[in-house]
Design a protein around this motif. Structure first.
Motif, short mmCIF file in Angstrom:
data_model
loop_
_atom_site.label_atom_id
_atom_site.label_comp_id
_atom_site.label_asym_id
_atom_site.label_seq_id
_atom_site.Cartn_x
_atom_site.Cartn_y
_atom_site.Cartn_z
N ALA B 558 0.84 -1.20 0.00
CA ALA B 558 0.00 0.00 0.00
C ALA B 558 0.88 1.25 0.00
CB ALA B 558 -0.94 -0.01 1.19
N ALA B 559 1.96 1.21 0.76
CA ALA B 559 2.86 2.37 0.81
C ALA B 559 3.52 2.60 -0.55
CB ALA B 559 3.94 2.15 1.89
N ALA B 560 3.95 1.51 -1.19
CA ALA B 560 4.58 1.64 -2.51
C ALA B 560 3.56 2.16 -3.52
CB ALA B 560 5.14 0.30 -2.97
N ALA B 561 2.33 1.65 -3.42
CA ALA B 561 1.27 2.12 -4.32
C ALA B 561 1.02 3.60 -4.12
CB ALA B 561 -0.01 1.32 -4.09
N GLY B 562 1.03 4.03 -2.87
CA GLY B 562 0.84 5.45 -2.57
C GLY B 562 1.94 6.31 -3.18
N GLU B 563 3.14 5.80 -3.12
CA GLU B 563 4.29 6.53 -3.68
C GLU B 563 4.17 6.60 -5.22
OE1 GLU B 563 6.61 8.39 -2.52
OE2 GLU B 563 7.58 8.45 -4.49
N LEU B 564 3.73 5.50 -5.83
CA LEU B 564 3.52 5.49 -7.28
C LEU B 564 2.46 6.53 -7.65
CD1 LEU B 564 3.26 1.77 -8.53
CD2 LEU B 564 5.09 3.41 -8.97
N LYS B 565 1.43 6.56 -6.84
CA LYS B 565 0.32 7.48 -7.09
C LYS B 565 0.84 8.93 -7.10
CE LYS B 565 -4.46 7.43 -5.53
NZ LYS B 565 -5.39 6.98 -4.51
N THR B 566 1.72 9.22 -6.17
CA THR B 566 2.30 10.57 -6.09
C THR B 566 3.06 10.89 -7.38
OG1 THR B 566 2.55 10.32 -3.71
CG2 THR B 566 3.80 12.09 -4.74
N GLN B 567 3.84 9.94 -7.83
CA GLN B 567 4.63 10.16 -9.06
C GLN B 567 3.70 10.32 -10.26
OE1 GLN B 567 7.45 7.02 -9.67
NE2 GLN B 567 8.23 7.13 -7.58
#
Lengths: 160, 806
Positions: B558-567
């Protein structure tokens, strides 16, 4: 290194509909011949003493423990393994679909043996009552599922 | 695959948390391949020029090795190598100790191949490598070992008092001791109106995954790289460990856990001797070497668990309120203690469980015996704790003439006291993050209907039939530290890849983690691919154990997905000329909030962000890289990373506490001693449920193992330490007929300690089972005055109890 291995025996049989000649030592187990000589690794080996049922295949239509047979005993036989239920490119069989829909497998190690036993049951006795389904499953050990969903899958496939 | 129609377990009050994918029983992505027979377990992998290993194992439980004669083996047909400990160079030393702890005063781990002393039947002495498994086993039987037999320490109860030693330099066979306490237990016992004392024991069992262990190792002499396939729960840990032990750099070692046919704790070690010897042999030979364990080997050398003896006491008042609990126990760690104190530590911290007990003292003495080493088996010490507490509850109830469930109700931690700090501390504070024990208990009672059952029971007794009911409450510490991580990237196909360091042995992580990822990012489930088990992809993490994977890896995903979302939002904001906060990602399409018609697919966005990606399409033609676009973009945003790629980490800082209540009804035949399970009820709380069907599957599997452990499974040895239960004929696993109707219900108290609100649940099904069955059998046989204090209960044990009570 001396080599006193006994001479290989040619075993002519039909595996998953394909005429096959195995060239094996007399003591080679059928499970090992299927898995390593033919690359049919869907059949699994859990105990090698015929209790867990993971190695179950169909031999001339009947479910057998391939770990308790020598490959040479399969001379002239018709063998079906789990790979025959849904050949490459074909959709899953109704039984396999039922296992998916009922969450009837977890690690998948015992699954092929159970699928083959149930395949034999469905062919021989498509209207089998619950106690006969249970009798068929009784010869299979599963450590992951607790069996409930396997029974549900069998029923779903047979009652559909 | 679209969500399939399995309904989730009937919810308690309030709706369980759901997203588009989270909370739904989505069919597993793993299934198709496994159902077709296309699973790939270690033994399925055959490499060119592969050799096969067979191990020579000790035939004695406690002995000095006088000689190992390998000459006949060495010259046997097809043999390439015979290894003894003397051939291992600097590896001829004790294997690593996981979790060193000051409580472990005399830690001992085994050498990969014993040369001087053996400490259990099954311990590895030599390794034979030959052209086929058959020839390797032939040759292994030609290895001659001369032993000087020593008396064996077998019985846990006397292991601390006998003069014989498992290890020559460990007096009293004591590996270590644990002590923890809260409040003032001595005062509580002094002041209490009532006390009861019980001696309780649980015998050894073993997880018995249907796939035994296996290792395949290949040393590439040209590239100087080691590739290992290991039926392990922790490929990353094995990779790091092998690199260190074999003096290789980490990038020279790849470890993959391929499909693994069940683990349940047995397949997590660092290392089993075989996991080191096989790669060593491969390195010597420059050819692949495979070892596939057979079932007999598994019974004598794979780790086991469950042996403990408790002297437990409870102090209480006339209302049944528990004022204090004390237990002093012996823990059987087997011949070695590679896994540290984890199991007895778990027992120590789980006794008081759901009950509001302020005075508690626990002492554990960890003893060596001449039996296979002990490491966690599903439950990992918690089942013992629950057995102790619930037997004490029943003793309280019996003394006061109350129903046990009345006693339980009076002692449950009230709902308004969460988070609840027990005050206990072993390595970390034992603090229950959330829970509603009262609600769970009421639900269980609703399903059990004790009053109705008592009527049924009375009627049955008049007919000469003996029915009984039992209950057990538990807490489950989940998510042991420190963390897990995830690496994610968007492919130009629009698919999003999530790599994690954990591994599955049937838990369906590729499905559940994909559900989390799909919802966290806003893409379709079918566009997410979760990869696990390959230590070359993600090295930050450990593996699957302690009910931690979904919790830790799920939050990392979920954290990695959140970071991808930011990018993605940052890039899309430039494209759409808006603020990143206005970007919405939904079903794999990206648009500005309020204007969904003007959108772009994630796939096209990924292509645009990395114009070097190819093949692309222009005017219906496949085209190569658009260097012109890339150059233009590079000028505008020189330092921008072209691909959407991110990492996520999660560690909870403490373990998170799932909980539950089980209940069961049984019928006991006093003539045969046979116990028939009638109904089994599970009410559990694992916080937010990601995939109800998968959670149910985990619980049903645990319940089955629990019933097996209570009624069918017992490992035995004779006085010389010879194992008596070494096949599925002797050690009876439950089959379909042994499992009754199971009623599943749940309570959901999200954990406040992680963004997803989840807790682990892998062990929930098994933890209270022995306690529940013990009470049910005792209740059924109460006309005979039977008290159950030892598990398992074979028919012969039941008959003996009836006889002794008479």
């Amino acid at each position: 290194m001396t080599n006193s291995t006994p001479a290989a025996v040619d075993v002519r049989c039909r595996v998953n509909g394909v005429d096959t000649t195995l060239s094996v030592e007399p003591r080679t187990l059928l499970s090992d011949a299927l898995r390593h000589d033919l690359g049919l690794t869907g059949t699994h080996v859990g105990c090698e003493h015929g209790v867990c049922g993971a190695c179950t295949v169909l031999l001339d239509g009947k479910s057998v423990r391939s770990c308790l047979m020598f490959a040479v005993e399969a001379q002239g036989a018709e063998i079906s393994t789990v790979e025959s239920l849904a050949p490459e490119g074909q959709p899953l069989s109704p039984l396999q679909k039922a296992f998916h829909e009922q969450h009837g497998l977890q690690c998948g190690f015992c699954t092929p043996g159970i699928l083959m036993s149930l395949t034999a049951l469905i062919r021989e006795h498509p209207d089998a009552p619950d106690d006969e389904i249970a009798l068929t499953l009784d010869g299979h050990l599963c450590r992951c599922t607790g069996y409930k969903n396997i029974v549900k899958a069998a029923r779903a496939a047979m009652r559909a | 695959m679209s969500p399939h129609p399995n309904p989730p377990p009937q919810a308690g009050e309030g709706e369980p948390s759901r997203g588009r994918h989270v909370g739904h029983s989505i069919g597993r992505v793993e299934d198709e391949r496994l159902l077709r027979g296309n699973g790939r377990y270690v033994d399925d992998i055959d490499l060119p020029r592969q050799l096969h290993a067979a191990f020579v194992r000790s035939q004695q439980a406690n002995a000095r090795i006088k000689a190992i004669n390998i000459e006949r083996a060495r010259s046997a047909p097809g043999v390439a190598l015979v290894l003894t400990g003397h051939d291992l160079g600097h590896l001829n030393k004790p294997l690593p100790l996981l979790g060193p702890n000051p409580a472990l005063t005399h830690p001992k781990t085994q050498r990969p191949l014993a040369t001087e002393r053996v400490h259990y039947v099954g311990q590895t002495i030599a390794c034979v490598v030959a052209e086929t498994r058959y020839l390797a086993e032939d040759a292994a039987s030609l290895v001659e070992v001369e032993y000087e037999t020593l008396p064996a320490v077998v019985d846990l109860g006397t292991a601390g008092q006998v003069s014989q030693r498992v290890h020559d330099d460990v007096p009293g066979n004591v590996a270590g001791a644990i002590h923890d306490a809260i409040g003032d237990v001595d005062a509580a016992f002094k002041e209490a109106a009532y006390t009861e004392k019980l001696r309780l024991s649980i015998e050894r069992s073993t997880a018995s995954p249907i796939e035994p262990r296996g290792v395949l190792a290949d040393w590439d002499r040209k590239l100087r790289r080691l590739q290992v396939w290991d039926s392990t729960q922790a490929p990353v840990a094995i990779k790091h460990g092998l690199a260190k032990m074999l003096a290789l750099s980490q990038e020279q070692v790849d470890v993959t856990a391929p499909d693994v046919g069940g683990g349940f704790g047995t397949k997590i070690m660092l290392f089993y001797p075989e996991e080191l010897v096989i790669p060593f042999a491969a390195k010597q030979l420059g050819r692949p070497v495979k070892w596939s364990e057979d079932r007999w080997e598994h019974f004598v050398s794979a780790n086991q668990e469950r042996g403990q003896i408790h002297d437990a006491e409870v102090a209480f008042d006339r209302e049944g309120r528990i004022l204090g609990v004390r237990t002093s126990f012996l823990h059987d760690t087997g011949a070695f203690i590679p896994y540290g104190i984890a199991v007895p530590a778990n027992t120590s911290t789980h006794v008081i469980g759901q009950y509001r007990i302020k005075n508690y003292d626990v002492r554990a003495t960890i003893l060596y015996t001449n039996k296979p080493p002990v490491s966690p088996y599903r439950g990992a010490g918690r089942p013992h704790a629950v057995f102790v507490m619930e037997r004490l509850i029943c003793a309280v109830a019996r003394r006061l003439g109350m129903e046990p469930h009345e006693v339980r109700r009076r002692n449950l931690i009230p709902t308004n006291e969460f988070p609840y700090d027990t005050g206990l501390h072993i390595d970390a504070p034992v603090r229950y993050d959330s829970g509603d024990y009262v609600k769970g208990f009421e639900l269980a009672l609703k399903h059990l209907d004790p009053a109705g059952f008592r009527k049924q029971q009375e009627k049955a007794r008049k007919e000469g039939r003996y029915l009984g009911m039992g209950m057990g409450t538990y807490v489950e510490a989940t998510g042991p530290a420190p963390y897990e991580s995830c690496r994610a990237k968007v492919e130009e196909s629009g698919r999003v890849i999530f790599d994690v360091a954990v591994a599955s042995q049937g838990q369906g992580h590729q499905t559940t983690l994909a559900q989390i990822a799909a919802d966290a990012l806003g893409v379709e489930f079918d566009h997410v691919v979760v990869r696990e088990g390959d230590a070359s992809r993600v090295e930050d993490g450990i593996g699957t154990f302690g009910s931690r994977s979904l919790l830790l890896a799920g939050n990392a995903v979920a954290a990695a997905a959140g970071e991808l979302k930011t990018q993605i939002a940052a890039y899309a904001a430039e494209l759409f000329e808006c603020a990143p906060g206005d970007i919405v990602i939904q079903r794999g399409r990206v648009h500005v909030a309020g204007n969904p018609a003007r959108d772009v697919s994630l796939r096209d966005l990924a292509m645009m962000a990395n114009p070097i990606g190819y093949p692309g399409e222009r005017d219906g033609m496949v085209v190569g890289p658009a260097y012109g676009d890339a150059l233009k973009r590079a000028k505008e945003r020189p330092a921008a990373a072209p691909m959407f790629e991110a990492r996520g980490y999660f560690g909870a800082g403490q373990q998170l506490y799932g909980s539950g209540v089980h209940a069961a009804t049984v019928e006991v035949d006093p003539e045969t001693g046979r116990v028939r399970m009638l109904k089994y009820i599970v009410v559990h709380d694992c916080g937010v449920i990601i995939n109800p069907a998968i959670v149910e599957g985990q619980i049903l599997g645990g319940v089955a193992q629990g019933i097996g452990g209570a009624l069918l499974e017992r490992l035995t040895w004779d006085e010389s330490g010879q194992p008596q239960t070494t096949s599925f004929m002797d050690f009876r696993l439950p089959t379909v007929d042994d499992i009754p109707e199971v009623v599943l219900d749940h309570v959901e108290t999200p954990s406040p300690l992680n963004p997803l609100g989840v807790k682990g649940t892998g062990e929930a099904g098994i933890i209270p089972a022995s306690a529940v069955v013990a009470e049910a059998v005792e209740d059924a046989l109460s006309p005979f005055g039977v008290h159950v204090s030892a598990m398992p209960l074979f028919p012969s044990d039941v008959k003996r109890l009836i006889r002794e009570a008479g």
